[in-house]
Structure formats: C-alpha cells, structure tokens
Design a protein around this motif. Structure first.
Motif, PDB file in Angstrom:
ATOM      1  N   LEU A 192     -23.013 -15.046   6.756  1.00 57.84           N
ATOM      2  CA  LEU A 192     -24.164 -14.093   5.941  1.00 57.84           C
ATOM      3  C   LEU A 192     -25.515 -13.779   6.838  1.00 57.84           C
ATOM      4  N   LEU A 193     -25.644 -14.966   7.761  1.00 58.89           N
ATOM      5  CA  LEU A 193     -26.641 -13.991   8.254  1.00 58.89           C
ATOM      6  C   LEU A 193     -26.230 -13.051   9.629  1.00 58.89           C
ATOM      7  N   ARG A 194     -25.184 -13.472   9.609  1.00 61.22           N
ATOM      8  CA  ARG A 194     -24.350 -12.507  11.250  1.00 61.22           C
ATOM      9  C   ARG A 194     -24.141 -10.810   9.972  1.00 61.22           C
ATOM     10  N   GLN A 195     -23.518 -11.150   9.122  1.00 59.26           N
ATOM     11  CA  GLN A 195     -22.718  -9.974   8.519  1.00 59.26           C
ATOM     12  C   GLN A 195     -24.943  -9.023   7.734  1.00 59.26           C
ATOM     13  N   LYS A 196     -25.504  -9.602   7.646  1.00 58.94           N
ATOM     14  CA  LYS A 196     -26.583  -9.738   7.480  1.00 58.94           C
ATOM     15  C   LYS A 196     -27.106  -8.182   9.013  1.00 58.94           C
ATOM     16  N   THR A 197     -27.370  -9.774   9.598  1.00 59.72           N
ATOM     17  CA  THR A 197     -27.860  -8.446  11.049  1.00 59.72           C
ATOM     18  C   THR A 197     -27.060  -7.526  11.040  1.00 59.72           C
ATOM     19  N   GLU A 198     -25.990  -7.295  11.179  1.00 59.66           N
ATOM     20  CA  GLU A 198     -25.373  -6.850  11.356  1.00 59.66           C
ATOM     21  C   GLU A 198     -25.067  -5.163  11.354  1.00 59.66           C
ATOM     22  N   ALA A 199     -25.496  -5.059   9.152  1.00 61.36           N
ATOM     23  CA  ALA A 199     -25.491  -4.173   8.343  1.00 61.36           C
ATOM     24  C   ALA A 199     -27.399  -3.693   9.253  1.00 61.36           C
ATOM     25  N   GLU A 200     -27.751  -4.893   9.046  1.00 59.75           N
ATOM     26  CA  GLU A 200     -29.287  -3.925   9.792  1.00 59.75           C
ATOM     27  C   GLU A 200     -29.056  -2.948  11.203  1.00 59.75           C
ATOM     28  N   ALA A 201     -28.473  -3.593  11.995  1.00 57.55           N
ATOM     29  CA  ALA A 201     -28.190  -3.008  12.676  1.00 57.55           C
ATOM     30  C   ALA A 201     -27.610  -1.882  12.755  1.00 57.55           C
ATOM     31  N   ALA A 202     -26.696  -1.595  12.180  1.00 58.70           N
ATOM     32  CA  ALA A 202     -25.897  -0.067  11.831  1.00 58.70           C
ATOM     33  C   ALA A 202     -27.036   1.071  11.376  1.00 58.70           C
ATOM     34  N   GLU A 203     -27.744  -0.252  10.178  1.00 60.94           N
ATOM     35  CA  GLU A 203     -28.389   1.727   9.516  1.00 60.94           C
ATOM     36  C   GLU A 203     -29.356   1.825   9.956  1.00 60.94           C
ATOM     37  N   THR A 204     -29.922   0.960  11.047  1.00 65.58           N
ATOM     38  CA  THR A 204     -30.957   1.215  11.901  1.00 65.58           C
ATOM     39  C   THR A 204     -30.970   2.403  13.448  1.00 65.58           C
ATOM     40  N   ASP A 205     -29.188   2.217  14.038  1.00 63.56           N
ATOM     41  CA  ASP A 205     -28.483   2.562  14.203  1.00 63.56           C
ATOM     42  C   ASP A 205     -28.396   4.202  13.919  1.00 63.56           C
ATOM     43  N   ALA A 206     -27.957   3.915  12.218  1.00 60.35           N
ATOM     44  CA  ALA A 206     -27.293   5.482  11.384  1.00 60.35           C
ATOM     45  C   ALA A 206     -29.162   6.150  11.580  1.00 60.35           C
ATOM     46  N   LEU A 207     -29.992   5.378  11.550  1.00 61.00           N
ATOM     47  CA  LEU A 207     -31.811   6.530  11.005  1.00 61.00           C
ATOM     48  C   LEU A 207     -31.735   6.932  13.002  1.00 61.00           C
ATOM     49  N   ARG A 208     -31.673   6.343  13.524  1.00 60.57           N
ATOM     50  CA  ARG A 208     -31.783   7.136  14.626  1.00 60.57           C
ATOM     51  C   ARG A 208     -31.548   8.425  14.759  1.00 60.57           C
ATOM     52  N   ALA A 209     -30.230   7.985  14.652  1.00 57.10           N
ATOM     53  CA  ALA A 209     -28.779   9.391  14.615  1.00 57.10           C
ATOM     54  C   ALA A 209     -29.348   9.982  13.609  1.00 57.10           C
ATOM     55  N   LEU A 210     -29.868  10.008  12.035  1.00 56.38           N
ATOM     56  CA  LEU A 210     -30.604  11.296  11.166  1.00 56.38           C
ATOM     57  C   LEU A 210     -31.933  11.719  12.234  1.00 56.38           C
ATOM     58  N   ILE A 211     -32.516  10.663  12.524  1.00 60.77           N
ATOM     59  CA  ILE A 211     -33.838  11.496  13.357  1.00 60.77           C
ATOM     60  C   ILE A 211     -33.932  11.790  14.800  1.00 60.77           C
ATOM     61  N   LYS A 212     -32.568  11.481  15.429  1.00 60.35           N
ATOM     62  CA  LYS A 212     -32.165  12.609  16.682  1.00 60.35           C
ATOM     63  C   LYS A 212     -31.916  13.807  16.081  1.00 60.35           C
ATOM     64  N   ARG A 213     -30.696  14.070  15.096  1.00 60.89           N
ATOM     65  CA  ARG A 213     -30.548  15.585  14.639  1.00 60.89           C
ATOM     66  C   ARG A 213     -31.626  16.216  13.901  1.00 60.89           C
ATOM     67  N   ARG A 214     -32.194  15.264  12.957  1.00 61.01           N
ATOM     68  CA  ARG A 214     -33.493  16.287  12.914  1.00 61.01           C
ATOM     69  C   ARG A 214     -34.684  17.448  13.289  1.00 61.01           C
ATOM     70  N   LEU A 215     -35.267  16.165  14.858  1.00 63.05           N
ATOM     71  CA  LEU A 215     -35.366  16.426  16.040  1.00 63.05           C
ATOM     72  C   LEU A 215     -35.036  17.595  17.222  1.00 63.05           C
ATOM     73  N   GLU A 216     -33.896  17.602  17.444  1.00 69.26           N
ATOM     74  CA  GLU A 216     -32.983  18.416  17.519  1.00 69.26           C
ATOM     75  C   GLU A 216     -32.658  19.658  16.784  1.00 69.26           C
ATOM     76  N   GLY A 217     -32.482  19.412  15.569  1.00 68.27           N
ATOM     77  CA  GLY A 217     -32.243  21.170  14.915  1.00 68.27           C
ATOM     78  C   GLY A 217     -32.757  21.826  14.504  1.00 68.27           C
ATOM     79  N   PRO A 218     -32.807  23.051  13.699  1.00 69.19           N
ATOM     80  CA  PRO A 218     -33.776  23.992  13.196  1.00 69.19           C
ATOM     81  C   PRO A 218     -34.911  23.359  13.152  1.00 69.19           C
ATOM     82  N   LYS A 219     -36.409  24.337  13.383  1.00 67.16           N
ATOM     83  CA  LYS A 219     -37.573  23.507  12.468  1.00 67.16           C
ATOM     84  C   LYS A 219     -38.323  24.749  11.614  1.00 67.16           C
TER      85      LYS A 219
END
Length: 91
Positions: free
Chosen positions: A39-66
C-alpha cells in the motif's frame, strides 16, 4: 523470492498487526507487513504520478499564451457581470 528481515515495531503496531492475524484477516504477521508495504508503494507511486502531472501542467501554463493583468481583470469583470445578470443581483 522472499527475503528474511528483522524489524522493530512499537507495541501498538505489534498489537494491531497481531489482531489482524488473530481475527483471520491475514494469515501471518509477514502478510500484514507485506500488505502495508504494498500500500505504501502504491501511494508513493501515485504521489509521484500526481507530482509529474502537476509539473507538466505548470510547464504548459508557463510556456503557453500569456494574458495581461488588464485583460484578465476585464475578463473577470465581464464574467461577474454575466453572473449578476443571470442571478439578478445588483452589483
């Protein structure tokens, strides 16, 4: 493959794990700990996936139109005005 390991538990953790075995929920203390680690492994992997998704979203927003602050303020005021009219609220 199984690996034998020696671990230390608090009295409370030990009592809880043993109660799970005694009630038949798990067949052994090892099973309880394996499930906990899984369960701890699954939670850790899910948190890592969420963090990666948030980083990708922030990157898209920063690189997108202002949008300028003035345009954003105007857009918000227009939205509020539409909502006021829809709800018939004086503002």
């Amino acid at each position: 493959m199984s690996v034998k390991s020696s671990i230390s538990l608090t009295e409370q953790q030990d009592a809880f794990a043993r109660s799970l075995v005694e009630t038949g929920r798990y067949s052994s203390l090892s099973s309880v700990l394996q499930q906990g680690l899984e369960l701890l492994r699954q939670k850790t992997e899910a948190e890592a996936a969420e963090t990666d998704a948030l980083r990708a979203l922030i990157k898209r927003r920063l690189e997108g139109p202002k949008v300028s602050a003035a345009d954003m303020e105007e857009s918000i005021e227009n939205m509020l005005e539409r909502k006021r009219r829809a709800l018939r609220v004086d503002g």
